[in-house]
Scaffold this motif. Structure first.
Motif, PDB file in Angstrom:
ATOM      1  N   PRO A 149       0.832  -1.199   0.000  1.00  0.00           N
ATOM      2  CA  PRO A 149       0.000   0.000   0.000  1.00  0.00           C
ATOM      3  C   PRO A 149       0.868   1.251   0.000  1.00  0.00           C
ATOM      4  N   ARG A 150       0.309   2.289  -0.493  1.00  0.00           N
ATOM      5  CA  ARG A 150       1.027   3.558  -0.514  1.00  0.00           C
ATOM      6  C   ARG A 150       1.194   4.070   0.922  1.00  0.00           C
ATOM      7  N   PRO A 151       2.188   4.925   1.210  1.00  0.00           N
ATOM      8  CA  PRO A 151       2.421   5.423   2.579  1.00  0.00           C
ATOM      9  C   PRO A 151       1.203   6.129   3.166  1.00  0.00           C
ATOM     10  N   ARG A 152       0.497   6.924   2.396  1.00  0.00           N
ATOM     11  CA  ARG A 152      -0.688   7.612   2.926  1.00  0.00           C
ATOM     12  C   ARG A 152      -1.782   6.619   3.265  1.00  0.00           C
ATOM     13  N   ILE A 165      -7.359   4.342  11.285  1.00  0.00           N
ATOM     14  CA  ILE A 165      -8.671   3.727  11.459  1.00  0.00           C
ATOM     15  C   ILE A 165      -8.599   2.593  12.476  1.00  0.00           C
ATOM     16  N   ALA A 166      -7.536   1.791  12.410  1.00  0.00           N
ATOM     17  CA  ALA A 166      -7.385   0.667  13.343  1.00  0.00           C
ATOM     18  C   ALA A 166      -7.252   1.166  14.782  1.00  0.00           C
ATOM     19  N   VAL A 167      -6.464   2.212  14.995  1.00  0.00           N
ATOM     20  CA  VAL A 167      -6.288   2.764  16.343  1.00  0.00           C
ATOM     21  C   VAL A 167      -7.597   3.364  16.849  1.00  0.00           C
ATOM     22  N   ALA A 168      -8.306   4.092  15.984  1.00  0.00           N
ATOM     23  CA  ALA A 168      -9.585   4.688  16.380  1.00  0.00           C
ATOM     24  C   ALA A 168     -10.605   3.608  16.715  1.00  0.00           C
ATOM     25  N   ARG A 195      -1.363   3.538   4.126  1.00  0.00           N
ATOM     26  CA  ARG A 195      -0.911   2.798   5.306  1.00  0.00           C
ATOM     27  C   ARG A 195      -1.207   3.595   6.574  1.00  0.00           C
ATOM     28  N   ALA A 196      -0.948   4.901   6.538  1.00  0.00           N
ATOM     29  CA  ALA A 196      -1.230   5.767   7.686  1.00  0.00           C
ATOM     30  C   ALA A 196      -2.732   5.819   7.953  1.00  0.00           C
ATOM     31  N   LEU A 197      -3.520   5.871   6.886  1.00  0.00           N
ATOM     32  CA  LEU A 197      -4.970   5.906   7.032  1.00  0.00           C
ATOM     33  C   LEU A 197      -5.478   4.609   7.654  1.00  0.00           C
ATOM     34  N   VAL A 198      -4.954   3.478   7.204  1.00  0.00           N
ATOM     35  CA  VAL A 198      -5.360   2.184   7.752  1.00  0.00           C
ATOM     36  C   VAL A 198      -4.998   2.102   9.228  1.00  0.00           C
ATOM     37  N   TRP A 199      -3.787   2.524   9.583  1.00  0.00           N
ATOM     38  CA  TRP A 199      -3.364   2.509  10.990  1.00  0.00           C
ATOM     39  C   TRP A 199      -4.233   3.455  11.830  1.00  0.00           C
TER      40      TRP A 199
END
Length: 126
Positions: A12-15, A23-26, A17-21
């Protein structure tokens, strides 16, 4: 342009990946908060120990006041004897324990009992 990351095929692209992380943390935070709220809402109420504590405090007061009244010298005792003085000191000691039990338990004793206890303790502390 050396700092630009080029996406590699299959990653996945870096952005993204950050979005997925994010969402997972939230989602994990929301689940934890919901679990906490549900646990608080369904938890049993703690037992009311006030009645037992009051019963114990009243028993301590009753026992010590009985002991104090038994320790008070009688009218037929000779005034000013050492035994009479020791009996008075013992009676004051029992009464002090009783009244010092009343003051920290205001829910167990009415206003007049608390006032009497405070007056007694103020008088003997002089």
């Amino acid at each position: 342009m050396d700092n630009v990351e080029v996406p590699v095929e299959g990653q996945p692209r870096p952005r993204r990946r950050a979005l997925v992380w994010g969402i997972a943390v939230a989602a994990a935070g929301a689940i934890a908060a919901g679990s906490f709220a549900l646990g608080r809402a369904t938890a049993p109420e703690p037992p009311d120990d006030t009645a037992a504590a009051c019963e114990d405090a009243r028993q301590v007061v009753a026992d010590n006041m009985e002991d104090a009244s038994e320790s008070i010298p009688g009218e037929d005792d000779i005034r000013g004897t050492r035994e009479q003085d020791e009996d008075r000191a013992e009676a004051l000691s029992y009464a002090s324990v009783a009244f010092n039990t009343i003051l920290p338990n205001p829910d167990c004793f009415d206003v007049s009992e608390r006032a009497h206890a405070q007056t007694f303790l103020d008088t003997i502390s002089r």
